[in-house]
Design a protein around this motif. Structure first.
Motif, PDB file in Angstrom:
ATOM      1  N   SER A  21      -5.131  -0.307   2.900  1.00 10.85           N
ATOM      2  CA  SER A  21      -4.302   0.558   3.721  1.00 10.85           C
ATOM      3  C   SER A  21      -5.055   0.938   4.989  1.00 10.85           C
ATOM      4  CB  SER A  21      -3.926   1.825   2.942  1.00 10.85           C
ATOM      5  OG  SER A  21      -5.051   2.682   2.819  1.00 10.85           O
ATOM      6  N   SER A  22      -4.329   1.514   5.932  1.00 10.34           N
ATOM      7  CA  SER A  22      -4.935   1.911   7.209  1.00 10.34           C
ATOM      8  C   SER A  22      -5.939   3.047   7.051  1.00 10.34           C
ATOM      9  CB  SER A  22      -3.839   2.307   8.208  1.00 10.34           C
ATOM     10  OG  SER A  22      -2.940   3.252   7.619  1.00 10.34           O
ATOM     11  N   ASP A  23      -6.054   3.616   5.853  1.00  8.95           N
ATOM     12  CA  ASP A  23      -7.108   4.613   5.596  1.00  8.95           C
ATOM     13  C   ASP A  23      -8.493   3.973   5.615  1.00  8.95           C
ATOM     14  OD1 ASP A  23      -5.302   6.666   5.324  1.00  8.95           O
ATOM     15  OD2 ASP A  23      -5.154   6.495   3.146  1.00  8.95           O
ATOM     16  N   HIS A  24      -8.541   2.643   5.570  1.00 10.13           N
ATOM     17  CA  HIS A  24      -9.828   1.936   5.474  1.00 10.13           C
ATOM     18  C   HIS A  24      -9.962   0.908   6.595  1.00 10.13           C
ATOM     19  CE1 HIS A  24      -9.999   3.857   1.585  1.00 10.13           C
ATOM     20  NE2 HIS A  24      -8.894   3.253   1.212  1.00 10.13           N
ATOM     21  N   VAL A  56       0.883  -1.170   0.000  1.00 14.33           N
ATOM     22  CA  VAL A  56       0.000   0.000   0.000  1.00 14.33           C
ATOM     23  C   VAL A  56       0.920   1.219   0.000  1.00 14.33           C
ATOM     24  CG1 VAL A  56      -1.925  -1.150   1.131  1.00 14.33           C
ATOM     25  CG2 VAL A  56      -0.164  -0.053   2.525  1.00 14.33           C
ATOM     26  N   PRO A  57       0.403   2.422  -0.237  1.00 10.83           N
ATOM     27  CA  PRO A  57       1.265   3.606  -0.293  1.00 10.83           C
ATOM     28  C   PRO A  57       2.148   3.750   0.942  1.00 10.83           C
ATOM     29  CG  PRO A  57      -0.921   4.153  -1.088  1.00 10.83           C
ATOM     30  CD  PRO A  57      -1.003   2.760  -0.568  1.00 10.83           C
ATOM     31  N   LYS A  58       3.366   4.195   0.734  1.00 14.24           N
ATOM     32  CA  LYS A  58       4.307   4.372   1.831  1.00 14.24           C
ATOM     33  C   LYS A  58       3.755   5.359   2.863  1.00 14.24           C
ATOM     34  CE  LYS A  58       8.539   3.215  -0.679  1.00 14.24           C
ATOM     35  NZ  LYS A  58       9.899   3.671  -1.085  1.00 14.24           N
ATOM     36  N   GLY A  59       4.030   5.063   4.109  1.00 15.72           N
ATOM     37  CA  GLY A  59       3.511   5.883   5.194  1.00 15.72           C
ATOM     38  C   GLY A  59       2.206   5.357   5.750  1.00 15.72           C
ATOM     39  N   ARG A  76      -0.207   1.982   7.015  1.00 16.07           N
ATOM     40  CA  ARG A  76      -0.090   0.633   7.566  1.00 16.07           C
ATOM     41  C   ARG A  76      -0.967  -0.312   6.753  1.00 16.07           C
ATOM     42  NH1 ARG A  76      -0.927   0.947  13.961  1.00 16.07           N
ATOM     43  NH2 ARG A  76      -0.128  -1.186  13.793  1.00 16.07           N
ATOM     44  N   LEU A  77      -0.587  -1.554   6.725  1.00 16.23           N
ATOM     45  CA  LEU A  77      -1.280  -2.561   5.923  1.00 16.23           C
ATOM     46  C   LEU A  77      -2.253  -3.342   6.792  1.00 16.23           C
ATOM     47  CD1 LEU A  77      -1.373  -3.829   3.074  1.00 16.23           C
ATOM     48  CD2 LEU A  77       0.493  -5.319   3.768  1.00 16.23           C
ATOM     49  N   ILE A  78      -3.501  -3.457   6.342  1.00 15.73           N
ATOM     50  CA  ILE A  78      -4.517  -4.256   7.022  1.00 15.73           C
ATOM     51  C   ILE A  78      -4.760  -5.522   6.203  1.00 15.73           C
ATOM     52  CG2 ILE A  78      -6.877  -4.348   7.881  1.00 15.73           C
ATOM     53  CD1 ILE A  78      -6.867  -1.305   8.015  1.00 15.73           C
ATOM     54  N   LEU A  79      -4.648  -6.690   6.834  1.00 16.17           N
ATOM     55  CA  LEU A  79      -4.941  -7.972   6.193  1.00 16.17           C
ATOM     56  C   LEU A  79      -6.170  -8.574   6.852  1.00 16.17           C
ATOM     57  CD1 LEU A  79      -1.355  -9.580   6.136  1.00 16.17           C
ATOM     58  CD2 LEU A  79      -2.429  -8.182   4.369  1.00 16.17           C
TER      59      LEU A  79
END
Length: 539
Positions: free
Chosen positions: A149-152, A74-77, A79-82
């Motif tokens: 991404s952590s935006d969602h 995901v875009p840098k900066g 966090r990744l949600i799995l």
């Protein structure tokens, strides 16, 4: 026999075991490399900040002795949600069959068998490598994984159904890639969907989100109905459904009304067909008959050959630039004429501009829409982002027997209030077109009645008030001069002189009023505004 051939054969036999060992040594790394390239991976759709991934054959049994290894980002900066929608791996020891997540600093897993597996992982990184390996086994579906991404933080998987939620209203984020995941939906975008339907697949069917993008959905849960009518839309086939206690609908942007078409002047075509009925009378399949709501035969092209390059088209003039969010099509609608278009592309333009082709968001290539599969049933396709144009053309690519179409365009008028409905590209890699002429469908479109720049009303009002105050100051100054000649009972001549001088030196000064106060903090800004007004009036 060629001289030396026998000796060469003996040499080959003598070197046979050594040569075989050498070949195995060389091929083993190549075989391992081929596995690591993803021979065990199944469905995979990735976008800028979300995606979907499954094991091979999912939800069927995953194959023996395979490796699926992919790195997702995901875009840098961020966090990744799995989120694991499903995990079914036969092994209980994770020795040969397992699912593993590895980042630069952490490892999650391996997971397998009946062990407790977290349904969601919030990683401290924007990149992770997913590795799924299988050995010998008999059963097991493998895995289905979604990420964002952590935006969602409200990410769900492609397997979530409306029946999993009790709230009457809620919002969730669907990842990219849910359209082709196994699972049924029942219903349509008008009447709603049976609550047993997959949420994200239904959202793609309804045209709320695009499969290649994913997106946010807002869901309303309502009382069920006795029957759900299915339809093919956006590449998803919705089935007819029976009575249910609950159903759900999606909230939308409201730009989904039927755009009226005038058959006399708004629709034309590259050619048209004339047939002869049983009575010997000619039947015209003209472009004026291409409106979906009209009875009778459709428009049909004059060319029935199927081995030439697509060159037939149906053109619609909407009279003015409008926002077009979708299209519904049917075939001939006549049972004795099994004609229909199986796939098509869309062209569009505005006044005095060239024709442009609607392109995909991710690959920036000509987008081919799935058309009809019979002469009767309507099919809907949505445009995400919408088309903003006056003229549109439906250009058939493949068809059955003969090109035949009835169409209905869906959309709304362009107003200053709905320009936010136009999709805004989030990165250069996701633009609809790299050409400048295609910017009409990737940028907000202001109303044609309003010009960009300074709003005249906001500048003209202070100017009028300024003029009023100037005249008021001149009147006060004249009154003081008159009083000076006659004498004033209210004060001395020196006091009058001082007050008068104040009025001349500060003509705009006034005491604070309960009604309003006018002040200018920046004389330079006011001068620039006045210059703009002057130039506008001069033009």
């Amino acid at each position: 026999m060629v001289p030396g051939a026998r000796g060469g054969g003996a040499l080959a036999r003598a070197a046979g075991p050594g040569l075989l060992a050498l070949l195995l040594t060389v091929c083993a790394p190549l075989r391992l490399q081929a596995e690591e390239l993803g021979d065990g991976c199944g469905h995979l759709v990735t976008y800028q900040d979300s995606g979907t991934m499954t094991s091979k054959n999912y939800p069927g049994t995953y194959p023996n002795h395979t490796v699926c290894e992919k790195t997702i980002t995901v875009p840098k900066g961020k966090r990744l949600i799995l989120r694991l929608g499903d995990l079914d791996i036969e092994s209980q020891t994770c020795a040969s069959d397992y699912l593993l997540f590895t980042s630069s600093s952490d490892q999650y897993g391996p997971y397998c068998g009946s062990m407790t597996v977290p349904r969601e992982l919030l990683l401290n990184t924007s990149e992770v490598t997913v590795r799924f390996e299988s050995g010998s086994h008999i059963s097991g579906r493998g895995f289905l994984l979604t990420y964002a991404s952590s935006d969602h933080p409200d990410l769900i998987t492609c397997l979530e159904r409306a029946s999993h939620y009790l709230k009457t209203e809620y919002s969730k984020f669907c990842p990219a890639g849910c359209r082709d995941v196994a699972g049924d939906i029942s219903g349509n975008m008008v009447d709603g969907y049976r609550d047993t339907s997959l949420l994200c697949k239904a959202a793609i069917h309804a045209g709320i989100i695009a499969d290649e993008l994913g997106g946010q959905i807002s869901v309303l849960q309502r009382k069920g109905i006795s029957r759900y009518e299915g339809i093919l839309a956006n590449g998803v086939l919705s089935r007819d459904g029976s009575l249910s206690d609950k159903r759900f609908l999606f909230t939308s942007n409201g730009c989904s009304r039927s755009l009226s078409l005038d058959p006399d002047g708004q629709i034309r075509a590259s050619s048209s067909w004339q047939s002869v009925n049983e009575s010997g009378d000619q039947v015209h399949w003209s472009p004026g008959q291409a409106r979906l709501q009209d009875q009778g035969p459709s428009w049909a092209s004059g060319d029935s050959s199927s081995n030439h390059k697509p060159r037939e088209w149906l053109e619609i003039d909407l009279g003015e630039k409008k926002k077009i969010t979708g299209i519904r099509t049917t075939g001939s609608t006549q049972s004795n004429f099994n004609f229909y278009v199986k796939s098509f592309v869309m062209n569009f333009k505005n006044n005095n501009s060239k024709w442009k082709t609607y392109k995909g968001i991710v690959n920036n290539e000509e987008k081919v829409f799935q058309g009809n599969s019979n002469f009767r049933d309507p099919v809907q396709n949505n445009f995400i982002p919408p088309i903003v144009a006056r003229y549109v053309r439906v250009v058939p690519q493949t068809w059955h027997q003969r090109i035949a179409l009835k169409v209905e365009l869906i959309g709304c008028q362009i107003t200053q209030g709905n320009d936010s409905l136009v999709w805004r590209k989030t990165s250069q890699s996701t633009s609809v077109s790299s050409k400048k002429e295609d910017e009409t469908i990737t940028r907000p479109v202001p109303s044609e009645e309003t010009s960009p720049g300074i709003n005249i009303t906001t500048v003209a009002l202070p100017l009028v008030l300024l003029v009023v105050l100037v005249f008021a100051g001149m009147g006060i100054f004249a009154a003081f001069r008159k009083k000076k000649k006659k004498g004033s009972p209210y004060g001395s001549a020196e006091a009058q002189k001082t007050d008068c001088w104040k009025q001349i030196k500060y003509p705009f000064a006034r005491h604070q009023s309960a009604e309003f106060t006018i002040s200018y903090d920046n004389e330079k800004e006011m001068t620039q505004k006045l210059d703009l007004i002057t130039s506008d009036m001069a033009g």
